[in-house]
Design a protein around this motif. Sequence first.
Motif, mmCIF file in Angstrom:
data_model
loop_
_atom_site.group_PDB
_atom_site.id
_atom_site.type_symbol
_atom_site.label_atom_id
_atom_site.label_comp_id
_atom_site.label_asym_id
_atom_site.label_seq_id
_atom_site.Cartn_x
_atom_site.Cartn_y
_atom_site.Cartn_z
ATOM 1 N N ARG A 313 65.244 38.044 61.013
ATOM 2 C CA ARG A 313 65.973 39.239 60.561
ATOM 3 C C ARG A 313 65.611 40.446 61.427
ATOM 4 O O ARG A 313 66.469 41.252 61.779
ATOM 5 C CB ARG A 313 65.633 39.553 59.102
ATOM 6 N N THR A 403 74.899 49.251 57.955
ATOM 7 C CA THR A 403 74.365 48.019 58.532
ATOM 8 C C THR A 403 72.844 48.030 58.546
ATOM 9 O O THR A 403 72.203 47.056 58.137
ATOM 10 C CB THR A 403 74.887 47.837 59.969
ATOM 11 N N GLU A 410 67.687 43.123 53.484
ATOM 12 C CA GLU A 410 67.421 41.717 53.788
ATOM 13 C C GLU A 410 65.949 41.506 54.119
ATOM 14 O O GLU A 410 65.306 40.573 53.657
ATOM 15 C CB GLU A 410 68.241 41.312 55.027
ATOM 16 N N ALA B 316 70.639 35.576 60.297
ATOM 17 C CA ALA B 316 70.661 36.849 59.579
ATOM 18 C C ALA B 316 71.964 37.000 58.798
ATOM 19 O O ALA B 316 71.964 37.394 57.630
ATOM 20 C CB ALA B 316 70.495 38.009 60.561
ATOM 21 N N TYR B 320 72.319 37.097 54.851
ATOM 22 C CA TYR B 320 72.923 38.249 54.190
ATOM 23 C C TYR B 320 74.004 37.793 53.222
ATOM 24 O O TYR B 320 74.105 38.276 52.095
ATOM 25 C CB TYR B 320 73.533 39.185 55.244
ATOM 26 N N SER B 324 72.846 38.661 49.365
ATOM 27 C CA SER B 324 73.341 39.921 48.820
ATOM 28 C C SER B 324 74.396 39.651 47.759
ATOM 29 O O SER B 324 75.255 38.788 47.913
ATOM 30 C CB SER B 324 73.920 40.773 49.945
ATOM 31 N N LYS B 382 86.837 47.360 63.506
ATOM 32 C CA LYS B 382 86.160 48.652 63.406
ATOM 33 C C LYS B 382 87.151 49.765 63.112
ATOM 34 O O LYS B 382 86.942 50.587 62.217
ATOM 35 C CB LYS B 382 85.449 48.949 64.727
ATOM 36 N N LEU B 385 88.399 49.658 59.633
ATOM 37 C CA LEU B 385 87.479 50.236 58.657
ATOM 38 C C LEU B 385 87.556 51.760 58.709
ATOM 39 O O LEU B 385 87.312 52.444 57.722
ATOM 40 C CB LEU B 385 86.050 49.788 58.949
ATOM 41 N N VAL B 396 80.710 52.595 48.694
ATOM 42 C CA VAL B 396 79.805 51.451 48.516
ATOM 43 C C VAL B 396 80.550 50.122 48.652
ATOM 44 O O VAL B 396 79.957 49.098 48.966
ATOM 45 C CB VAL B 396 79.058 51.560 47.173
ATOM 46 N N ILE B 398 82.564 49.521 50.915
ATOM 47 C CA ILE B 398 82.752 49.229 52.334
ATOM 48 C C ILE B 398 81.490 48.630 52.950
ATOM 49 O O ILE B 398 81.553 47.921 53.948
ATOM 50 C CB ILE B 398 83.174 50.514 53.074
ATOM 51 N N ILE B 399 80.334 48.894 52.314
ATOM 52 C CA ILE B 399 79.076 48.465 52.930
ATOM 53 C C ILE B 399 79.055 46.978 53.295
ATOM 54 O O ILE B 399 78.753 46.632 54.438
ATOM 55 C CB ILE B 399 77.882 48.860 52.039
ATOM 56 N N ALA B 402 81.305 46.439 56.212
ATOM 57 C CA ALA B 402 80.765 47.050 57.420
ATOM 58 C C ALA B 402 79.631 46.198 57.988
ATOM 59 O O ALA B 402 79.541 45.987 59.195
ATOM 60 C CB ALA B 402 80.257 48.450 57.107
ATOM 61 N N THR B 403 78.767 45.696 57.097
ATOM 62 C CA THR B 403 77.635 44.894 57.570
ATOM 63 C C THR B 403 78.116 43.607 58.211
ATOM 64 O O THR B 403 77.669 43.237 59.303
ATOM 65 C CB THR B 403 76.699 44.573 56.397
ATOM 66 N N SER B 406 79.553 44.396 61.521
ATOM 67 C CA SER B 406 78.536 44.707 62.527
ATOM 68 C C SER B 406 77.847 43.441 63.013
ATOM 69 O O SER B 406 77.626 43.248 64.209
ATOM 70 C CB SER B 406 77.483 45.639 61.941
ATOM 71 N N LEU B 407 77.492 42.564 62.065
ATOM 72 C CA LEU B 407 76.798 41.340 62.461
ATOM 73 C C LEU B 407 77.711 40.455 63.304
ATOM 74 O O LEU B 407 77.274 39.854 64.287
ATOM 75 C CB LEU B 407 76.309 40.584 61.224
ATOM 76 N N GLU B 410 77.756 41.769 66.746
ATOM 77 C CA GLU B 410 76.517 41.330 67.395
ATOM 78 C C GLU B 410 76.649 39.897 67.896
ATOM 79 O O GLU B 410 76.268 39.561 69.008
ATOM 80 C CB GLU B 410 75.392 41.342 66.351
#
Lengths: 465, 465
Positions: A313, A403, A410, B316, B320, B324, B382, B385, B396, B398-399, B402-403, B406-407, B410
């Motif tokens: 993580r 993020t 996490e 990760a 998540y 979550s 992006k 969003l 909240v 959107i979190i 968004a995560t 983002s991941l 990545e």
Amino acid sequence: MDTENQQKPGFVENVWTWVKGVANKIVNAVFCAQKEAKKLAKDDPRRVVHSFKVGLAIILVSLLYYFDDPIYDGFGVSAMWAVMTVVVIFEFSVGATLGKGVNRGIASLLGGALGVGAHRLASFTGNKVEPIFLGLSVFLMAAVSSFLRFHPLLKARYDYGLMIFILTVSLICVSGYRDDEVLDIAYIRLFTVLIGGAASVFICVVIRPVWAGEDLHNLTAANIEKLAIFFQGTTSFLSSLQHNLEFFKSFDESNEEKKASLDVYKSVLNSKANEESLANSAKWEPRHGKFRYRQPWDQYLKVGAATRECAYRIEALSGYLINSEMQMPAEIREKIQEPCMKISKECSCALVELSAAIKKMTQATRADLHVSKAKAVSKNLKSLLKTGLSPDTDLVDIIPAATVASLLLEIVSCTAQIADSVHELALLSKYKCPDDARPSPIGNEKILPRTSSIEVSRNFVITVV
Amino acid sequence: MDTENQQKPGFVENVWTWVKGVANKIVNAVFCAQKEAKKLAKDDPRRVVHSFKVGLAIILVSLLYYFDDPIYDGFGVSAMWAVMTVVVIFEFSVGATLGKGVNRGIASLLGGALGVGAHRLASFTGNKVEPIFLGLSVFLMAAVSSFLRFHPLLKARYDYGLMIFILTVSLICVSGYRDDEVLDIAYIRLFTVLIGGAASVFICVVIRPVWAGEDLHNLTAANIEKLAIFFQGTTSFLSSLQHNLEFFKSFDESNEEKKASLDVYKSVLNSKANEESLANSAKWEPRHGKFRYRQPWDQYLKVGAATRECAYRIEALSGYLINSEMQMPAEIREKIQEPCMKISKECSCALVELSAAIKKMTQATRADLHVSKAKAVSKNLKSLLKTGLSPDTDLVDIIPAATVASLLLEIVSCTAQIADSVHELALLSKYKCPDDARPSPIGNEKILPRTSSIEVSRNFVITVV
């Protein structure tokens, strides 16, 4: 003549330059080797001791040749098996040496017995059938043992034994000795192997022993500490955060040393093989020092696995922070800076507690406190993102913050998992309560069972909010 | 009498039950062992062949004893060194066998030379000083070699050689042979070791050879494919997404098999040790089949490292998604579902292309296309969003989106890194262009240099938007 005179100094000069170049290279190589040797020795001074121990064990066993002529006559060439045993089984840690020694001893015994048996059986067959019978039995035993070496469980603990078994069976069966010689040879070989093994284990244990169990114990604690160092680096960096949330980019330019501290965790990512080999060695070790007879080495592997999960993580978080070109408005940055710092700090504190608890072999009573605080703060961070920002904030500005918050959340749950596995380790190893365990400020904190960290965290949400 | 009669059948019954229990256990154990052996053989049928090869090599070498009496007289006990060499150096892959063989051969030569030299030197000293001189030189050489074994580079390739060096020096120096015997013994020992080594390498190469290089090649391709399988699983799951974004929770209940396909990538996380040992073996292998003489094995390790980096991110992401407890309103879910699916699909396609290209040893011309598409879609995600959601959306909500976004972003850049390292591998190994390389739909796609994937992605933004 002129041209020759002109060439000659040129040739001599060339040779001289070449000789100087080679000499320089040799001097450089020696200098480099010396430097590397010094580094090797400095990294772990036990390596030097180990080298001397190996030399000493070989000399000790070779005394069988020199000072004991009657024994030498008795052993004959077989005395070399003692020297060979020492060279082959003497490993860095006591556990590995003991494991290899036991493997070699038992394999020599079994292999010798089966070899002698096959030889005896073969002698009942005719002169022509005998070599075929012996060959077939060697082939069969070698093939079956080679196949067994692929089994993961056998490979981990008895790979060397299976090899020695094949070796002994082959040597005894096909050696061409007469039937009456074979038993003597098998007996002498086993005896010399035992002498070599005993000498290795003796020297390995008596002179500055290196215990694989202790190494595993320290490695587990050190790996947890490495994660803590990452969070300490993040915390100190966050507190000096000025322009945006490109954590490591500005870091990169300002402070190389601090950046290095953030890369310390990377060695945790690939620690699995090392931990498993140490655990395999440790299982051979008897009770010693602070370790009880049945130390739960497998639980150490579980702690290691939880630590690695957390490191994955962290890798994702640090990769996100390095790669993404996120810009954050000052308003959001200022608001999330403090909770992020707090989470980093609490995770760091929890991990330091856990690492120290393993090192001291005490219960990590205060680690849960930090984990629950971190959980509480991350909940606050979430609600902050929900309600605390002005309604006209651009959604895209929140993405980096969201993020980072999600990844930190996490990481907090990974830290909780590490804490749980360390608590189980403490339970299995019967770690003591620490002497300096102060009564918790909340009172009911310490008597809560292990599994109720969520409840604890709820308590804290009330306290903190 | 009555009580005795009553007890007797009880006792017999007990014994019978016990015997039956033991017999059952034995039958079960045999059954289990048979099952495990079948599984071992089925997982990799080359294991069975290898076992037969080991048996065959031992039999072949032991013919030195049986059918060649003149040679047998010449070799004497030393013939066992040939058998011993076969047992010890015969490894699964050609590279490992060759590496150990070369190590053993050179170490025997060097150790023999130094041993004979020390013996000769010692003979010039007095009778009383001789054993002390020999002992000291053995001690010194053993200690220095043991210390050298800690050097990481030497450990990786010459660990076995250093051990054999200590062994040979010790055996020759301290054996107590007369000076005139020593040279003969050293010579015969070296010769038998060479015979054993040659026989092992011959059988290893001639009968169904296992090439470590090929294994590394296939492992690299398979690991990339495992990541592709993860994205395929994610894509197919996302397309059937009904209620919320708790990806794996509902998955867990509905389809165990599909969930297993999402865990396939986990073996990539700890592949480093295996890859490094294969690369070390592969470096010993000569040109064979489809591999040129100087295959860039280190580049395979780089591809492996990039693959692991991507696997850490996937870990990760999947952590998540599992942990979550995120709930997403239908509006947001529906909007992000399609781009997330597209990114997963493009990543999967790119990885499948890369894996197939490695397998076929062709250039992965179309992988960049998929990577750029994935990059374009993630940019769209992006901006979606940012602007595409209604202004009264709760922050909240959107979190999670968004995560995940983002991941995924990545992961896309990790995929691009894998693609870059595979392209470098193709360049270094001089992979051909694939036969079925169709002209790219955009035309200028294929002539763009490797580094301009960002530009390509910009092209695509225009195309897609």
